[in-house]
Design a protein around this motif. Structure first.
Motif, PDB file in Angstrom:
ATOM      1  N   GLY A  84       0.813  -1.210   0.000  1.00  0.00           N
ATOM      2  CA  GLY A  84       0.000   0.000   0.000  1.00  0.00           C
ATOM      3  C   GLY A  84       0.845   1.258   0.000  1.00  0.00           C
ATOM      4  N   TYR A  85       1.902   1.250   0.793  1.00  0.00           N
ATOM      5  CA  TYR A  85       2.789   2.410   0.845  1.00  0.00           C
ATOM      6  C   TYR A  85       3.419   2.654  -0.527  1.00  0.00           C
ATOM      7  N   ALA A  86       3.833   1.584  -1.197  1.00  0.00           N
ATOM      8  CA  ALA A  86       4.464   1.718  -2.506  1.00  0.00           C
ATOM      9  C   ALA A  86       3.492   2.304  -3.536  1.00  0.00           C
ATOM     10  N   ILE A  87       2.268   1.788  -3.567  1.00  0.00           N
ATOM     11  CA  ILE A  87       1.268   2.326  -4.498  1.00  0.00           C
ATOM     12  C   ILE A  87       1.000   3.793  -4.195  1.00  0.00           C
ATOM     13  N   ASN A  88       0.804   4.116  -2.929  1.00  0.00           N
ATOM     14  CA  ASN A  88       0.543   5.508  -2.555  1.00  0.00           C
ATOM     15  C   ASN A  88       1.684   6.423  -2.977  1.00  0.00           C
ATOM     16  N   SER A  89       2.922   5.952  -2.822  1.00  0.00           N
ATOM     17  CA  SER A  89       4.083   6.761  -3.194  1.00  0.00           C
ATOM     18  C   SER A  89       4.048   7.100  -4.682  1.00  0.00           C
ATOM     19  N   ALA A  90       3.672   6.128  -5.503  1.00  0.00           N
ATOM     20  CA  ALA A  90       3.600   6.370  -6.947  1.00  0.00           C
ATOM     21  C   ALA A  90       2.471   7.325  -7.299  1.00  0.00           C
ATOM     22  N   VAL A  91       1.307   7.139  -6.697  1.00  0.00           N
ATOM     23  CA  VAL A  91       0.152   7.981  -7.031  1.00  0.00           C
ATOM     24  C   VAL A  91       0.415   9.431  -6.641  1.00  0.00           C
ATOM     25  N   ARG A  92       1.114   9.638  -5.535  1.00  0.00           N
ATOM     26  CA  ARG A  92       1.419  11.014  -5.123  1.00  0.00           C
ATOM     27  C   ARG A  92       2.284  11.739  -6.153  1.00  0.00           C
ATOM     28  N   GLU A  93       3.039  10.985  -6.955  1.00  0.00           N
ATOM     29  CA  GLU A  93       3.918  11.589  -7.951  1.00  0.00           C
ATOM     30  C   GLU A  93       3.238  11.789  -9.308  1.00  0.00           C
ATOM     31  N   LEU A  94       2.009  11.314  -9.464  1.00  0.00           N
ATOM     32  CA  LEU A  94       1.336  11.422 -10.754  1.00  0.00           C
ATOM     33  C   LEU A  94       0.890  12.849 -11.034  1.00  0.00           C
ATOM     34  N   GLU A  95       0.802  13.161 -12.304  1.00  0.00           N
ATOM     35  CA  GLU A  95       0.286  14.467 -12.697  1.00  0.00           C
ATOM     36  C   GLU A  95      -1.178  14.600 -12.268  1.00  0.00           C
ATOM     37  N   PRO A  96      -1.608  15.824 -11.941  1.00  0.00           N
ATOM     38  CA  PRO A  96      -3.006  16.004 -11.495  1.00  0.00           C
ATOM     39  C   PRO A  96      -4.032  15.692 -12.575  1.00  0.00           C
ATOM     40  N   GLU A  97      -3.603  15.650 -13.842  1.00  0.00           N
ATOM     41  CA  GLU A  97      -4.549  15.378 -14.933  1.00  0.00           C
ATOM     42  C   GLU A  97      -4.971  13.916 -15.010  1.00  0.00           C
ATOM     43  N   ILE A  98      -4.298  13.032 -14.286  1.00  0.00           N
ATOM     44  CA  ILE A  98      -4.662  11.612 -14.314  1.00  0.00           C
ATOM     45  C   ILE A  98      -6.034  11.428 -13.665  1.00  0.00           C
ATOM     46  N   ASP A  99      -6.957  10.800 -14.398  1.00  0.00           N
ATOM     47  CA  ASP A  99      -8.327  10.596 -13.910  1.00  0.00           C
ATOM     48  C   ASP A  99      -8.520   9.248 -13.230  1.00  0.00           C
ATOM     49  N   TRP A 100      -7.835   8.215 -13.729  1.00  0.00           N
ATOM     50  CA  TRP A 100      -8.001   6.862 -13.211  1.00  0.00           C
ATOM     51  C   TRP A 100      -6.628   6.241 -12.972  1.00  0.00           C
ATOM     52  N   VAL A 101      -6.543   5.439 -11.924  1.00  0.00           N
ATOM     53  CA  VAL A 101      -5.310   4.733 -11.606  1.00  0.00           C
ATOM     54  C   VAL A 101      -5.594   3.235 -11.631  1.00  0.00           C
ATOM     55  N   VAL A 102      -4.859   2.514 -12.464  1.00  0.00           N
ATOM     56  CA  VAL A 102      -4.918   1.058 -12.473  1.00  0.00           C
ATOM     57  C   VAL A 102      -3.847   0.553 -11.513  1.00  0.00           C
ATOM     58  N   VAL A 103      -4.268  -0.221 -10.531  1.00  0.00           N
ATOM     59  CA  VAL A 103      -3.350  -0.851  -9.576  1.00  0.00           C
ATOM     60  C   VAL A 103      -3.243  -2.315  -9.970  1.00  0.00           C
ATOM     61  N   SER A 104      -2.015  -2.802 -10.161  1.00  0.00           N
ATOM     62  CA  SER A 104      -1.854  -4.180 -10.635  1.00  0.00           C
ATOM     63  C   SER A 104      -0.650  -4.845  -9.999  1.00  0.00           C
ATOM     64  N   ASN A 105      -0.768  -6.149  -9.769  1.00  0.00           N
ATOM     65  CA  ASN A 105       0.403  -6.949  -9.454  1.00  0.00           C
ATOM     66  C   ASN A 105       1.259  -7.079 -10.716  1.00  0.00           C
ATOM     67  N   PRO A 106       2.572  -7.302 -10.567  1.00  0.00           N
ATOM     68  CA  PRO A 106       3.404  -7.470 -11.757  1.00  0.00           C
ATOM     69  C   PRO A 106       3.266  -8.831 -12.427  1.00  0.00           C
ATOM     70  N   ASP A 107       2.757  -9.831 -11.695  1.00  0.00           N
ATOM     71  CA  ASP A 107       2.608 -11.167 -12.278  1.00  0.00           C
ATOM     72  C   ASP A 107       1.236 -11.329 -12.924  1.00  0.00           C
ATOM     73  N   VAL A 108       0.912 -10.353 -13.779  1.00  0.00           N
ATOM     74  CA  VAL A 108      -0.368 -10.296 -14.488  1.00  0.00           C
ATOM     75  C   VAL A 108      -0.067  -9.985 -15.951  1.00  0.00           C
ATOM     76  N   THR A 109      -0.844 -10.554 -16.852  1.00  0.00           N
ATOM     77  CA  THR A 109      -0.857 -10.088 -18.236  1.00  0.00           C
ATOM     78  C   THR A 109      -2.273  -9.598 -18.536  1.00  0.00           C
ATOM     79  N   VAL A 110      -2.344  -8.501 -19.266  1.00  0.00           N
ATOM     80  CA  VAL A 110      -3.603  -7.804 -19.486  1.00  0.00           C
ATOM     81  C   VAL A 110      -4.096  -8.089 -20.899  1.00  0.00           C
ATOM     82  N   ASN A 111      -5.317  -8.584 -21.019  1.00  0.00           N
ATOM     83  CA  ASN A 111      -5.851  -8.912 -22.337  1.00  0.00           C
ATOM     84  C   ASN A 111      -6.084  -7.652 -23.169  1.00  0.00           C
ATOM     85  N   PRO A 112      -6.005  -7.770 -24.502  1.00  0.00           N
ATOM     86  CA  PRO A 112      -6.234  -6.604 -25.362  1.00  0.00           C
ATOM     87  C   PRO A 112      -7.582  -5.938 -25.083  1.00  0.00           C
TER      88      PRO A 112
END
Length: 301
Positions: A84-112
């Motif tokens: 949780g701390y790691a995700i929060n750290s990244a989101v705090r650095e995002l530009e304010p224009e970002i509307d949605w945040v996808v949170v994902s584990n790295p051991d995932v592949t995302v379908n088209p």
């Protein structure tokens, strides 16, 4: 007489929601490459991708190399303070224009098209988070959209799931009969892959960082519900969770079992926090402690 022409004023097209994808690596060299490679086809629009490294290598840093090669942002942290701390750290650095945040584990592949499908399902401003159908590598559906644990569903599931898999408490908690094809609301969505409205994430101050691992997604979904907002399950969007981070040694497995039960206790204590519920919290602590020890004994050796 000079006639006047009626001019038609067309509305400008609605701006495309801007999406960031955030994942956390902890020695995730083997799985990060396929995850990053699957993202470009997940949406027609460019995605801002951030890889947070909770275990940066001192010399040859494969995670950093994979991240920069994919055009993503690499964010190493000086110490591992939890998911949780790691995700929060990244989101705090995002530009304010970002509307949605996808949170994902790295051991995932995302379908088209997965992320575009999730965006297309958000037709109600009360929807704060949306999650896809999550498949295992062998094609089985993971119950990723569950009810918020309660004394009946959560505790009954905890006690009986491994010995009586089809018990009514587990069926109610996991909603397994409903997860394969029906879009529906859920109490919480799995943090293995979910998309959350940035404004809501900020309003909630992100994940509760007191959870080192496990139950931070349960807690987030619960707090979204308490705001009167919705967690939506969208089965038309699909990701594959390889589960490559499962542990192999008894000590690692036992440690994760303890962490899971400690986080479960933290959440239930938070939910049932009234002074009059102190006897209940004591019973929960005893029951979860016993189950943790039993599960640790059953872990692989």
């Amino acid at each position: 007489m000079i006639g006047s022409r009626m001019s038609t004023v067309s509305k400008p097209p609605a701006p495309t929601p801007r999406v960031a994808v955030v994942t956390v690596s902890y020695g995730s060299d083997d799985v990060l490459g396929p995850f990053l490679a699957s993202l470009p086809s997940a949406s027609r629009q460019p995605l801002h991708v951030v890889v947070v490294d909770n275990k940066p290598a001192a010399f040859t840093n494969v995670v950093e190399s994979l991240t920069t090669s994919a055009g993503a942002t690499y964010l190493p942290l000086p110490s591992n303070r939890g998911y949780g701390y790691a995700i929060n750290s990244a989101v705090r650095e995002l530009e304010p224009e970002i509307d949605w945040v996808v949170v994902s584990n790295p051991d995932v592949t995302v379908n088209p098209g997965c992320i575009d499908i999730l965006l297309g399902s958000v037709l109600d401003s009360a929807i704060a988070a949306v999650g896809p159908r999550i498949l295992s590598s062998d094609g089985e559906v993971y119950p990723s959209a569950r009810t918020v644990p309660s004394l009946r569903s959560g505790v009954g599931h905890a006690i009986f799931a491994n010995y009586w898999p089809k018990n009514p408490w587990t069926r109610n908690y996991r909603k397994e009969s409903e997860i394969e094809a029906v879009r529906r609301d859920a109490g919480w969505l799995s943090g293995a892959f979910l998309m959350i409205r940035r404004s809501v994430f900020d309003q909630l101050d992100g994940f509760d960082e007191s959870y080192f691992m496990y139950f931070e997604d349960v807690d987030l979904g619960y707090r979204i519900g308490r705001l009167g907002l919705r967690n939506l399950y969208e089965p038309a969007a699909v990701v594959v969770h390889t589960g490559a981070h499962s542990t192999s040694t008894h000590d690692e497995s036992a440690g994760m079992i303890r962490a899971h039960h400690e986080s479960a206790q933290k959440f239930l204590f938070k939910k049932y926090s009234g002074p009059w519920q102190r006897p209940l919290r004591l019973l929960l602590a005893v029951g979860l402690g016993l189950r943790s020890r039993l599960e640790a004994r059953r872990s692989p050796r």
